[in-house]
Design an enzyme around this catalytic site. Structure first.
Site, PDB file in Angstrom:
ATOM      1  N   ARG A  43      -1.476  -8.217 -35.966  1.00  0.00           N
ATOM      2  CA  ARG A  43      -2.557  -7.398 -35.386  1.00  0.00           C
ATOM      3  C   ARG A  43      -3.387  -8.167 -34.359  1.00  0.00           C
ATOM      4  O   ARG A  43      -4.577  -7.892 -34.196  1.00  0.00           O
ATOM      5  CB  ARG A  43      -3.488  -6.843 -36.464  1.00  0.00           C
ATOM      6  CG  ARG A  43      -2.861  -5.784 -37.356  1.00  0.00           C
ATOM      7  CD  ARG A  43      -2.643  -4.490 -36.588  1.00  0.00           C
ATOM      8  NE  ARG A  43      -2.127  -3.469 -37.475  1.00  0.00           N
ATOM      9  CZ  ARG A  43      -2.883  -2.542 -38.067  1.00  0.00           C
ATOM     10  NH1 ARG A  43      -4.160  -2.490 -37.820  1.00  0.00           N
ATOM     11  NH2 ARG A  43      -2.341  -1.659 -38.860  1.00  0.00           N
ATOM     12  N   ARG A  47      -8.197  -4.137 -32.504  1.00  0.00           N
ATOM     13  CA  ARG A  47      -9.623  -3.824 -32.433  1.00  0.00           C
ATOM     14  C   ARG A  47     -10.559  -5.012 -32.412  1.00  0.00           C
ATOM     15  O   ARG A  47     -11.747  -4.830 -32.215  1.00  0.00           O
ATOM     16  CB  ARG A  47      -9.998  -2.915 -33.604  1.00  0.00           C
ATOM     17  CG  ARG A  47      -9.357  -1.553 -33.480  1.00  0.00           C
ATOM     18  CD  ARG A  47      -9.412  -0.831 -34.795  1.00  0.00           C
ATOM     19  NE  ARG A  47      -8.726  -1.608 -35.808  1.00  0.00           N
ATOM     20  CZ  ARG A  47      -8.766  -1.316 -37.101  1.00  0.00           C
ATOM     21  NH1 ARG A  47      -9.474  -0.304 -37.524  1.00  0.00           N
ATOM     22  NH2 ARG A  47      -8.094  -2.057 -37.964  1.00  0.00           N
ATOM     23  N   ASP A  92       3.323   1.043 -33.697  1.00  0.00           N
ATOM     24  CA  ASP A  92       2.935   1.249 -35.095  1.00  0.00           C
ATOM     25  C   ASP A  92       4.193   1.551 -35.892  1.00  0.00           C
ATOM     26  O   ASP A  92       5.177   2.050 -35.335  1.00  0.00           O
ATOM     27  CB  ASP A  92       1.932   2.398 -35.231  1.00  0.00           C
ATOM     28  CG  ASP A  92       1.320   2.418 -36.636  1.00  0.00           C
ATOM     29  OD1 ASP A  92       0.348   1.689 -36.864  1.00  0.00           O
ATOM     30  OD2 ASP A  92       1.855   3.129 -37.515  1.00  0.00           O
ATOM     31  N   TYR A 167       4.159   6.274 -46.949  1.00  0.00           N
ATOM     32  CA  TYR A 167       3.373   7.175 -46.098  1.00  0.00           C
ATOM     33  C   TYR A 167       3.939   8.589 -46.124  1.00  0.00           C
ATOM     34  O   TYR A 167       3.194   9.573 -46.169  1.00  0.00           O
ATOM     35  CB  TYR A 167       3.307   6.651 -44.660  1.00  0.00           C
ATOM     36  CG  TYR A 167       2.384   5.465 -44.517  1.00  0.00           C
ATOM     37  CD1 TYR A 167       1.004   5.633 -44.583  1.00  0.00           C
ATOM     38  CD2 TYR A 167       2.873   4.180 -44.361  1.00  0.00           C
ATOM     39  CE1 TYR A 167       0.145   4.546 -44.492  1.00  0.00           C
ATOM     40  CE2 TYR A 167       2.019   3.088 -44.266  1.00  0.00           C
ATOM     41  CZ  TYR A 167       0.651   3.281 -44.335  1.00  0.00           C
ATOM     42  OH  TYR A 167      -0.197   2.208 -44.256  1.00  0.00           O
TER      43      TYR A 167
HETATM   44  O1  CP3 Z   1      -5.795  -3.074 -34.577  1.00  0.00           O
HETATM   45  C1  CP3 Z   1      -5.690  -1.851 -34.424  1.00  0.00           C
HETATM   46  O2  CP3 Z   1      -6.315  -1.031 -35.073  1.00  0.00           O
HETATM   47  C2  CP3 Z   1      -4.751  -1.362 -33.376  1.00  0.00           C
HETATM   48  C3  CP3 Z   1      -4.385   0.036 -33.354  1.00  0.00           C
HETATM   49  C4  CP3 Z   1      -3.693   0.579 -34.569  1.00  0.00           C
HETATM   50  C5  CP3 Z   1      -2.435   0.159 -35.071  1.00  0.00           C
HETATM   51  N1  CP3 Z   1      -2.133   0.942 -36.147  1.00  0.00           N
HETATM   52  C6  CP3 Z   1      -1.601  -0.886 -34.459  1.00  0.00           C
HETATM   53  C7  CP3 Z   1      -0.552  -1.555 -35.233  1.00  0.00           C
HETATM   54  C8  CP3 Z   1      -4.151   1.620 -35.384  1.00  0.00           C
HETATM   55  C9  CP3 Z   1      -5.465   2.377 -35.284  1.00  0.00           C
HETATM   56  C10 CP3 Z   1      -3.161   1.833 -36.382  1.00  0.00           C
HETATM   57  C11 CP3 Z   1      -3.190   2.880 -37.422  1.00  0.00           C
HETATM   58  C12 CP3 Z   1      -2.614   2.477 -38.705  1.00  0.00           C
HETATM   59  N2  CP3 Z   1      -1.280   2.384 -38.939  1.00  0.00           N
HETATM   60  C13 CP3 Z   1      -3.289   2.112 -39.872  1.00  0.00           C
HETATM   61  C14 CP3 Z   1      -4.746   2.148 -40.075  1.00  0.00           C
HETATM   62  C15 CP3 Z   1      -5.407   1.069 -39.341  1.00  0.00           C
HETATM   63  C16 CP3 Z   1      -6.869   1.095 -39.602  1.00  0.00           C
HETATM   64  O3  CP3 Z   1      -7.305   0.126 -40.217  1.00  0.00           O
HETATM   65  O4  CP3 Z   1      -7.521   2.063 -39.192  1.00  0.00           O
HETATM   66  C17 CP3 Z   1      -2.331   1.730 -40.805  1.00  0.00           C
HETATM   67  C18 CP3 Z   1      -2.568   1.195 -42.193  1.00  0.00           C
HETATM   68  C19 CP3 Z   1      -1.059   1.935 -40.208  1.00  0.00           C
HETATM   69  C20 CP3 Z   1       0.244   1.702 -40.794  1.00  0.00           C
HETATM   70  C21 CP3 Z   1       0.754   0.386 -40.394  1.00  0.00           C
HETATM   71  N3  CP3 Z   1       0.953  -0.036 -39.102  1.00  0.00           N
HETATM   72  C22 CP3 Z   1       1.192  -0.650 -41.265  1.00  0.00           C
HETATM   73  C23 CP3 Z   1       1.174  -0.606 -42.774  1.00  0.00           C
HETATM   74  C24 CP3 Z   1       1.642  -1.694 -40.446  1.00  0.00           C
HETATM   75  C25 CP3 Z   1       2.262  -2.978 -40.867  1.00  0.00           C
HETATM   76  C26 CP3 Z   1       1.292  -4.083 -40.751  1.00  0.00           C
HETATM   77  C27 CP3 Z   1       0.204  -4.062 -41.771  1.00  0.00           C
HETATM   78  O5  CP3 Z   1      -0.959  -3.989 -41.395  1.00  0.00           O
HETATM   79  O6  CP3 Z   1       0.550  -4.171 -42.962  1.00  0.00           O
HETATM   80  C28 CP3 Z   1       1.467  -1.289 -39.101  1.00  0.00           C
HETATM   81  C29 CP3 Z   1       1.855  -2.086 -37.957  1.00  0.00           C
HETATM   82  C30 CP3 Z   1       0.967  -2.091 -36.768  1.00  0.00           C
HETATM   83  N4  CP3 Z   1       0.040  -1.176 -36.412  1.00  0.00           N
HETATM   84  C31 CP3 Z   1       1.011  -3.088 -35.803  1.00  0.00           C
HETATM   85  C32 CP3 Z   1       0.071  -2.751 -34.822  1.00  0.00           C
HETATM   86  C33 CP3 Z   1      -0.269  -3.475 -33.540  1.00  0.00           C
HETATM   87  C34 CP3 Z   1       2.004  -4.235 -35.976  1.00  0.00           C
HETATM   88  C35 CP3 Z   1       2.106  -5.318 -35.182  1.00  0.00           C
HETATM   89  C36 CP3 Z   1       1.080  -6.399 -35.441  1.00  0.00           C
HETATM   90  O7  CP3 Z   1       1.016  -6.942 -36.556  1.00  0.00           O
HETATM   91  O8  CP3 Z   1       0.385  -6.736 -34.479  1.00  0.00           O
END
Ligand code: CP3
Length: 363
Positions: A43, A47, A92, A167
């Site tokens: 990540r 943000r 994502d 999910y």
């Molecule tokens: O930092 C950010 O918020 C960036 C934008 C964003 C991402 N996903 C990028 C992302 C947002 C708003 C999301 C939505 C999302 N998707 C959420 C909620 C985030 C929140 O806190 O509001 C969730 C839990 C997901 C599902 C998700 N996406 C999972 C479970 C994972 C695997 C990594 C983890 O956190 O366990 C992702 C991957 C993901 N989403 C990446 C990015 C940029 C992966 C690449 C990285 O690690 O940079």
């Protein structure tokens, strides 16, 4: 950005800048010596960065993942700012599932929300296999990025079948994964059909990224730690094996990551990983004993430590580098993603500190 001054490149008569395949990050994944311990942050594009918040203002999350120029800019932001050793594609884990026809959205402050959660075989059948054309925006973004990044490797990624299934079955984020486990235990045939379908979608999605030029892939099984080792091996591992094994000939390192996976580290390595991601709960020397000598490790600073005063951060970075020396390869990272409230300057300092403390002459 770092200079690759390895003896191997010189011996081969190659230029010192051997491209991303010779970068410190790829070397560490392959358990080869390099000039320093490489570092990137899950990540890292997100943000915590003001320039990210600015560029994302008024662009919904899924739409931003489908605009190659925007994906390229967001992916590059942390590379420019922090000097990390790898970029990770901005996307994502639900992007390929949406491309496969599942009606879902990413709701600000909540996460992925699925309109009609999976309950029946007909629901599984509606998840279509995907081709490159279904995710052409990802293919395009990776190509743009590889051209921009030069010697810095780009990591592609996807969600693993269990985490994606959670999910789809829950309909959104869940603390207990109760509906998911109820389906897994109550209707194993349907469960395996769902995970097999998700494994095919994930494998196709990662293949598109590999064909477009990523230097490594990470399979996120973020929520696998909800399972016992026996259940992981029975209900989940065959599907992750299908994904990671399907990339065995791709020629790029495969990283396998989950949270709360202390009991699963051995199995997650066996599933076909070159590198196993470790959260902050298991010290890297202990993790290495569980994973074995033929895999590198990635991790494992608690993301909350970054919110503490600098001397605390520094001491933790030192401890992790020391414990990481027990592993045959170490990629420094957090134990999970960067928290939104993190001061980005602390991330920049961590990168510099990891590089300074781990700098070593190679041959
Ligand atoms: O930092 C950010 O918020 C960036 C934008 C964003 C991402 N996903 C990028 C992302 C947002 C708003 C999301 C939505 C999302 N998707 C959420 C909620 C985030 C929140 O806190 O509001 C969730 C839990 C997901 C599902 C998700 N996406 C999972 C479970 C994972 C695997 C990594 C983890 O956190 O366990 C992702 C991957 C993901 N989403 C990446 C990015 C940029 C992966 C690449 C990285 O690690 O940079």
């Amino acid at each position: 950005m770092t200079t690759d001054t390895t003896g191997t490149a010189a011996r081969d008569g190659q230029p010192r800048h051997g491209g991303p395949a010779h970068s410190p990050f790829v070397r560490a994944c392959r358990r080869e010596p390099g000039p320093h311990t490489p570092v990137w942050f899950m990540r890292q594009a997100g943000r915590s960065l003001p320039e990210y918040r600015e560029i994302r203002a008024n662009v919904p999350m899924l739409e931003s993942c489908r605009r190659p120029e925007l994906v390229t800019e967001i992916t590059l932001q942390p590379v420019r700012r922090h000097g990390v050793d790898a970029a990770i594609l901005f996307s994502d884990i639900v992007v390929p599932v949406a491309a496969a026809g599942v009606d879902l959205d990413i709701v600000p402050g909540t996460g992925p929300v699925v309109a009609e959660p999976v309950r029946t075989a007909a629901d599984v059948d509606r998840i279509r296999p995907i081709t490159r054309d279904d995710v052409s925006y990802v293919d395009e973004a990776v190509r743009l990025l590889v051209a921009e990044l030069g010697d810095t490797p780009l990591i592609g990624f996807a969600g693993a079948p269990f985490t994606l299934a959670s999910y789809l079955v829950e309909g959104g984020p869940s603390r207990t994964h109760a509906k998911t486990k109820a389906l897994m235990y109550g209707d194993p045939d349907l469960w395996h059909a769902l995970c097999a379908r998700l494994a095919e979608v994930t494998l196709s999605f990662l293949r598109v990224q590999v064909d477009a030029g990523v230097s490594a892939v990470q399979l996120f099984d973020s929520w696998a730690g909800a399972l016992s080792e026996a259940d992981y091996r029975r209900y989940v591992m065959p599907h992750s094996v299908r994904v990671l094994g399907g990339l065995a000939d791709a020629g790029v390192p495969r990283i396998h990551f989950g949270v709360g996976t202390a009991e699963l580290l051995g199995a997650m390595g066996e599933a076909g990983a070159d590198v196993v991601g470790v959260d902050w709960r298991t010290p890297l020397d202990v993790a290495t004993r569980r994973i074995g000598p033929d895999k590198a490790v990635q991790g494992n600073l608690d993301p909350c430590v970054l919110l503490a005063p600098w001397p605390v951060v520094e001491a933790e970075v030192r401890r992790i580098l020391d414990q990481g020396r027990a592993a045959p390869g170490h990629v420094f990272n957090l134990g999970h993603g960067v928290l939104p409230e993190t001061d980005p300057d602390v991330l920049t300092r961590v990168v510099a500190l990891v590089h300074e403390l781990s700098a070593r002459p190679v041959e």
